[in-house]
Write an enzyme that holds these catalytic residues in place. Structure first.
Site, mmCIF file in Angstrom:
data_model
loop_
_atom_site.group_PDB
_atom_site.id
_atom_site.type_symbol
_atom_site.label_atom_id
_atom_site.label_comp_id
_atom_site.label_asym_id
_atom_site.label_seq_id
_atom_site.Cartn_x
_atom_site.Cartn_y
_atom_site.Cartn_z
ATOM 1 N N ASP A 250 56.726 79.870 47.043
ATOM 2 C CA ASP A 250 56.130 79.108 48.222
ATOM 3 C C ASP A 250 56.131 77.790 47.694
ATOM 4 O O ASP A 250 55.592 77.677 47.251
ATOM 5 C CB ASP A 250 54.919 79.273 48.500
ATOM 6 C CG ASP A 250 54.573 79.751 49.926
ATOM 7 O OD1 ASP A 250 55.700 79.586 50.386
ATOM 8 O OD2 ASP A 250 53.134 80.292 50.197
ATOM 9 N N LYS B 187 61.593 77.845 63.007
ATOM 10 C CA LYS B 187 61.554 78.049 61.928
ATOM 11 C C LYS B 187 63.286 78.626 61.861
ATOM 12 O O LYS B 187 64.259 78.450 62.122
ATOM 13 C CB LYS B 187 61.645 79.084 61.045
ATOM 14 C CG LYS B 187 61.752 80.390 61.442
ATOM 15 C CD LYS B 187 61.338 81.271 60.521
ATOM 16 C CE LYS B 187 60.954 82.991 61.148
ATOM 17 N NZ LYS B 187 60.446 83.786 60.403
#
Length: 686
Positions: free
Chosen positions: A418, A501
């Site tokens: 991440d 996204k």
């Protein structure tokens, strides 16, 4: 179009259908034969709607010809085959009541209410009956029902169809195949000789002209299914099948399924001793065994090195946090159903058992982003620090429903690679472009190179922030995606609640698509956490936040790579990269020296000193998919050499030890993703 009666060698892409004339009549007059994979089975009108060949427009219409081997053609074949299945079921099981039967990816299904679950033997019987129906060349005939009342009278014995008639104005994507929008229609199956109705079903259509246009099908399996997908409704029996435009296409599909089963990462995980899911731990929670741990470690190490080179800072965060953190981030409002239940902690009691200090709820974290926001906020930030790129292999926990858990590709405990990038508004476009290039390059390094992009836009029922901010964020992502030169596919409503996204969709060795990296642009969490930086003019400004995962999750990427390589990982990822196999015990000392030389080069080498015969040792290590097997007999020892044996059975004999060691070290060091074979090493054979 050609003269009437002439046979067309090349099928045109379009045709003009005169008013009052059927599309089928136009095709027949043009000499387009309704046979084979290129048979035209429906047409598409100017509004994009698929029409049966029996359709006759009220005014002259230009139509697109849809062939059996196209995506839409296959959909029509599959939906037509679903009707044949339903007809066969009601002929074999007269008490069966009909649910719905839509086409799906690579196939179709139909739901039935029956007295008992279908058995594998039942499927064989149904397949035989379906072949009889198809051979009979029944004609699919569309009929408009004048009113809902008339439809309900005709369908009085079909309770689920009656329900669809009542709710036809509010149906989901699969039910729309049943009832459609503006009118109710029934498709009758007509006997080609007498024209009599043999069977019929409520359906919007369209359908193939006749059952003979279903040249190849197979029933695959059965499953329990709830009516309309609601567990509070009655449980039905679902039969899955597949249908194709030719036997060759069906055979290729079935072979693909068989190959996918051979590559199933859950099966290979056991065979190669990579990972497991012990019942004692819980559903969707994996443990990695030593061999799987090596593969995962190599994945992590390479990713770390690439991130360091790209200017990322490594951070770490705990697995648990107070509820207030996830209230601020919005996860408790928008993602609570996907989180593990709260743990109520920290309450303090006095001597009488009364609460002196109330407790509070803690949650296992479903995301890493709120923690990274707090790290950014921990001190004052200057524009000179931006873009600030934080990276973490962060373990998160999501309470996936039990029916959705699938090996490593859908788990409850996962480790995300991440990253969160904090930047100025002026830096966004360059950062997005750089990010997309970075993730694509790294995925290519692992052997995935067939990509397209998906742009997920706002779900109007689940979002935070203003329309202006969402529009700005979406356009920024769209620009970066277009500049990449990759195909861009829209995903309306697929965004997270905090921003749009881009997702990288990668195709594996079997052509299957997997969602890999995602890049999300977020103007909202910085506001929720009151993030600021000092701008060049001395003012306080809000940073833009970019969320980015590269593999998606380490577990999922591990599963995808296992299936992509069928367990035969590239040598640089392989748990064991080289194994020495002596022809007899006398040659063990020689191979021990080779093993040590390889280890000094950083190669994961082993020596098989078991009591098994040489041929069995070769079979064992081939099954374990070791990329380099080094054999040694009397001639090899005498020459100071080894013989190479590869996964595919090819072999190169008499390679000097020093050359062998350097060759393996070079191959691994270059991170070559191809599986080594004798053909790839011509220099060894000189």
């Amino acid at each position: 179009m050609s003269q009437p009666g002439a046979v067309q060698s090349v099928i045109p892409s379009s045709a003009t259908v005169p008013a009052g004339t059927t599309a089928g009549a136009v095709l027949r007059d043009a000499g387009i034969l309704p046979k084979g994979p290129k048979a035209v089975i429906v047409v598409r009108d100017a509004q994009g709607q698929l029409r049966d060949l029996s359709w006759a427009p009220e005014a002259d219409a230009e139509v697109e010809l849809v062939t059996a081997d196209s995506a839409d053609g296959r959909m029509v074949i599959r939906h037509s085959c679903a009707h044949v299945l339903a007809q066969a079921v009601q002929q074999e099981f007269p008490e069966a009541k009909l649910g719905i039967g839509p086409p799906i990816k690579d196939g179709f299904y139909y739901d039935f209410q029956v007295e008992r679950p279908f058995t594998p033997e039942d499927l064989l019987v149904l397949e035989k009956r379906m072949k009889q129906i198809i051979k009979g060349s029944q004609r699919f005939s569309r009929r408009v029902v004048e009113s809902a009342e008339a439809a309900k009278a005709e369908l009085a014995d079909e309770p689920f169809k009656l329900e669809l008639v009542d709710i036809k104005s509010d149906v989901d994507s699969s039910e729309v195949m049943e009832v459609g929008g503006g009118e109710l229609t029934i498709y009758d199956n007509l006997d080609p000789r007498t024209g009599e109705r043999v069977w019929g079903d409520l359906c919007r259509g369209p359908h193939a002209p006749t059952t003979k246009h279903i040249p190849a099908f197979k029933l695959m399996r059965t499953a329990a299914a709830y009516w309309r997908g609601d567990q509070s409704n009655q449980q039905l029996q679902r039969v899955y099948g597949t249908a194709w435009e030719s036997q060759e296409a069906l055979d290729a599909h079935l072979e693909l399924i068989a190959e996918a089963e051979r590559r199933d990462h859950r099966k290979l995980g056991t065979e190669l001793d990579l990972f497991s899911f012990p019942d004692e731990i819980g559903s969707g929670l994996a443990v990695f065994h030593p061999r799987g741990g090596i593969v995962r470690q190599e994945m992590e190490n390479y990713s770390r090195a690439r991130h360091i080179a790209a200017g990322y800072d490594f951070v770490y965060s705990p697995h648990i946090a107070k509820a207030n953190l996830f209230s601020t981030s919005g996860h408790l409002d928008w993602y609570r159903d996907g989180m593990y239940p709260a743990m109520h902690l920290d309450a303090e009691l006095d001597g009488d058992g009364e609460v002196r200090k109330p407790g509070q709820d803690y949650y296992l974290k479903p995301m890493n982003c709120p923690f990274h926001d707090l790290i950014f906020r921990s001190r004052g930030r200057s524009y000179r620090e931006l873009p600030l790129r934080m990276f973490e292999f962060g373990s998160v926990y999501r309470y996936e429903k039990s029916g959705t858990i699938h090996g490593l590709t859908r788990v409850r405990g996962l480790t995300q690679d991440d990253a969160h990038i904090f930047c100025t508004a002026d830096q966004v476009q360059d950062e997005l472009k750089s990010l997309l290039s970075f993730v694509l390059d790294l995925l290519r390094d692992f052997g995935l190179d067939d990509f397209y992009l998906e742009l997920s836009t706002r779900n109007d029922e689940k979002y935070v922030g203003s329309d202006e901010v969402w529009e700005k964020a979406t356009e920024a992502l769209r620009t970066a995606a277009v500049e990449s030169g990759l195909e861009l596919v829209p995903d309306p409503g697929g965004a997270a609640f905090y921003g749009p996204k881009i997702s990288v969709q990668a195709r594996d060795a079997l052509g299957r698509t997997w969602q890999m990296s995602t890049i999300q642009l977020d103007f909202n969490l910085p506001k929720a956490f009151d993030l600021e930086y000092s701008a060049a003019d001395g003012t306080r400004q809000r940073p833009v936040m970019i969320h980015r995962v590269l593999f998606g999750s380490l577990e999922r990427f591990f599963g995808v790579l296992t299936e992509h390589y069928a367990g035969a990982f590239p040598a640089w990822l392989s748990p064991v990269q080289a194994v020495g196999i002596p022809i007899a015990d006398d040659f063990i000392p020689h191979l021990r020296e080779v093993e040590q030389a390889l280890r000094l080069k950083g190669i994961r080498a082993e020596l098989d000193v078991s009591d098994d015969r040489m041929q069995k040792k070769i079979r064992n290590h081939t099954t374990q998919k070791v990329p380099f097997m080094l054999l040694a007999g009397a001639k090899d020892v005498e020459a100071g050499a080894v013989s190479f044996r590869f996964r595919d059975g090819s072999q190169v004999n008499g390679v000097p030890v020093e050359k062998a060691v350097e060759t393996i070290a070079d191959w691994v060091g270059r991170r070559v993703n191809a599986s080594p074979t004798a053909q790839l090493f011509p220099a060894l054979q000189g």
